[in-house]
Enzyme design. Structure first.
Site, PDB file in Angstrom:
ATOM      1  N   LYS A  36      29.025  33.910  30.599  1.00  0.00           N
ATOM      2  CA  LYS A  36      28.935  33.532  32.010  1.00  0.00           C
ATOM      3  C   LYS A  36      29.314  34.713  32.899  1.00  0.00           C
ATOM      4  O   LYS A  36      29.791  35.751  32.422  1.00  0.00           O
ATOM      5  CB  LYS A  36      29.868  32.352  32.277  1.00  0.00           C
ATOM      6  N   ARG A 134      41.371  20.454  35.650  1.00  0.00           N
ATOM      7  CA  ARG A 134      40.229  21.151  36.229  1.00  0.00           C
ATOM      8  C   ARG A 134      38.996  20.401  35.748  1.00  0.00           C
ATOM      9  O   ARG A 134      38.845  19.221  36.053  1.00  0.00           O
ATOM     10  CB  ARG A 134      40.259  22.623  35.805  1.00  0.00           C
ATOM     11  N   HIS A 166      39.627  22.486  27.562  1.00  0.00           N
ATOM     12  CA  HIS A 166      39.986  23.877  27.857  1.00  0.00           C
ATOM     13  C   HIS A 166      41.499  24.001  27.988  1.00  0.00           C
ATOM     14  O   HIS A 166      42.156  23.109  28.530  1.00  0.00           O
ATOM     15  CB  HIS A 166      39.312  24.323  29.154  1.00  0.00           C
ATOM     16  N   ARG A 222      35.407  29.395  21.167  1.00  0.00           N
ATOM     17  CA  ARG A 222      34.635  29.669  22.373  1.00  0.00           C
ATOM     18  C   ARG A 222      35.214  30.873  23.128  1.00  0.00           C
ATOM     19  O   ARG A 222      35.628  30.761  24.280  1.00  0.00           O
ATOM     20  CB  ARG A 222      34.690  28.401  23.235  1.00  0.00           C
ATOM     21  N   TYR A 266      43.383  55.589  55.645  1.00  0.00           N
ATOM     22  CA  TYR A 266      43.774  54.726  56.761  1.00  0.00           C
ATOM     23  C   TYR A 266      45.271  54.422  56.755  1.00  0.00           C
ATOM     24  O   TYR A 266      45.857  54.096  55.710  1.00  0.00           O
ATOM     25  CB  TYR A 266      43.026  53.398  56.695  1.00  0.00           C
ATOM     26  N   CYS A 313      39.401  52.462  50.571  1.00  0.00           N
ATOM     27  CA  CYS A 313      38.549  52.117  51.702  1.00  0.00           C
ATOM     28  C   CYS A 313      37.295  51.389  51.208  1.00  0.00           C
ATOM     29  O   CYS A 313      37.113  51.171  50.019  1.00  0.00           O
ATOM     30  CB  CYS A 313      38.169  53.374  52.469  1.00  0.00           C
ATOM     31  N   ASP A 315      34.241  52.371  50.981  1.00  0.00           N
ATOM     32  CA  ASP A 315      33.300  53.172  50.213  1.00  0.00           C
ATOM     33  C   ASP A 315      33.943  54.297  49.418  1.00  0.00           C
ATOM     34  O   ASP A 315      33.221  55.045  48.744  1.00  0.00           O
ATOM     35  CB  ASP A 315      32.275  53.828  51.152  1.00  0.00           C
TER      36      ASP A 315
END
Length: 378
Positions: A36, A134, A166, A222, A266, A313, A315
């Site tokens: 997944k 869950r 699970h 699993r 920054y 940052c 990028d």
């Protein structure tokens, strides 16, 4: 880096296959390799093929789109998809011979309707909530779901092939919830067996349980993250015979000498302690590099481990490399197997207070993905 690539995620398919073989050999029973979330960031289809080449008996995904993408790519191995909301296209799943899971009566009704529409019996797994709170049917609703599934099986609309749940604390092998969940699971299985669902495989063990809890292996395991060579217990993967399959690297884009006292990035959260060389690395949080890595996360650059200097940052981020030689185009490794001194995904997880699962599944953005190895190649 000399291939002209700004940044890349390198995935070793042979490592995925070898990890799968190690796990399959450890448990000596069927293994469902979980692919997944785009193969945990390693690529859905290549990871699936590599895991099958390593001996996986079946594949597991969360959503139907992932299962259908495997089928579209020509993967014919058994596939289970387990996370569905109302209105899921179960007809397409059955037409593609995808196994599905349900955890509520309404889900079972939708699967039965799809079976009658397509004329194809669904290969069905039933999920019970054993304490994770869950996915899974609550214990109070489980007998009703089981009875309805048994009726649907008698009518020829489904074949119940799996009973599963699970784990909540499998990464802490001595945690008391483990025994409690095992007891609830076995009680749920007994209810299903009494209702006539005798042919269904039991599966409970995730990666952590696969490496640490033999009592949870039942009829099939699993594993997910362990297939990709990451230790689900948060330690050294090599201790389990596993090798990380992902290397994340980038090329230095700029270097510059700056004086002592220069503020970096920054907010100037880092200030150079002496005259030094700064190296600019052109990846950032838009590419999945955690912003929390500023002044905390390690990389390998110019032959040594460095800590990111200042904030990550959107990028780019900056390294302080002192007087060590570094030039534009030089390689910077964020994480990898750790065999050349580079940090691992676990090192990053420790640095930024997260888990390696999150790191490998979120990395991407403008990174190029490149595959090495031949396992599962077509």
């Amino acid at each position: 880096m000399t291939n002209g690539t700004r940044a890349e995620v390198v995935v070793d398919l042979d490592a995925i296959a070898a990890n799968t073989a190690v796990l399959r050999g450890r448990v000596a029973r069927p293994l469902m390799a979980v692919v997944k979330a785009d193969g945990y960031g390693h690529g859905l289809v290549p990871a699936a093929r590599a895991a099958l080449a390593g001996g996986a008996d079946q594949l597991g995904v969360a959503v139907l789109d992932e299962a259908l993408a495997l089928r579209a790519a020509g993967v014919t191995a058994p596939v289970l998809a387990w996370l569905h909301g109302p209105g899921a296209d179960f007809a397409a799943a059955l037409a593609a011979d995808v196994e599905v899971s349900v955890n509520a009566a309404w889900g079972l009704a939708e699967v039965v309707a799809a079976a009658r529409t397509t004329g194809r019996a669904a290969r069905l797994h039933l999920c019970v909530d054993t304490g994770l709170s869950r996915e899974g049917a609550p214990a109070a609703e489980w007998p009703r779901l089981v009875a309805a599934a048994a009726r649907a099986q008698a009518d020829g609309d489904v074949e119940v092939v799996g009973l599963w749940s699970h784990m909540a604390y499998a990464d802490a092998p001595t945690h008391p919830t483990i025994g409690a969940q095992v007891r609830v699971f076995e009680e749920a299985v007994a209810v299903a067996r009494a209702a006539g669902l005798t042919g269904a495989r039991r599966h409970l063990a995730n990666s952590a349980a696969t490496v640490a809890l033999p009592e949870t292996w039942y009829d099939m395991v699993r594993p997910g993250v362990a297939v990709y060579g990451l230790d689900p217990l948060g330690g050294d993967a090599a201790a389990h015979g596993l090798r990380p399959a992902m290397t994340v690297r980038a090329a230095v884009a700029l270097t510059k000498r700056v004086p002592a006292g220069a503020g970096v990035s920054y907010g100037h959260t880092y200030t150079t302690p002496a005259e030094t060389t700064l190296a600019l690395v052109p990846v950032g949080y838009a590419d999945g590099v955690p912003r929390a890595g500023g002044n905390r996360a390690p990389v390998l650059a110019a032959g040594a481990r460095r800590t990111i200097a200042g904030r990550v940052c959107m990028d780019q981020f900056v390294l302080d490399v002192g007087d060590d030689p570094v030039a534009p185009g030089d390689e910077v490794v964020l994480w990898g197997p750790g065999e050349r001194g580079e940090p691992t995904a676990q090192d990053w997880a420790d640095a930024v207070d997260t888990i390696h699962y999150e790191l490998v599944t979120r990395i991407g953005g403008r990174f190029t993905r490149r595959y090495v190895g031949s396992a599962g190649a077509v």
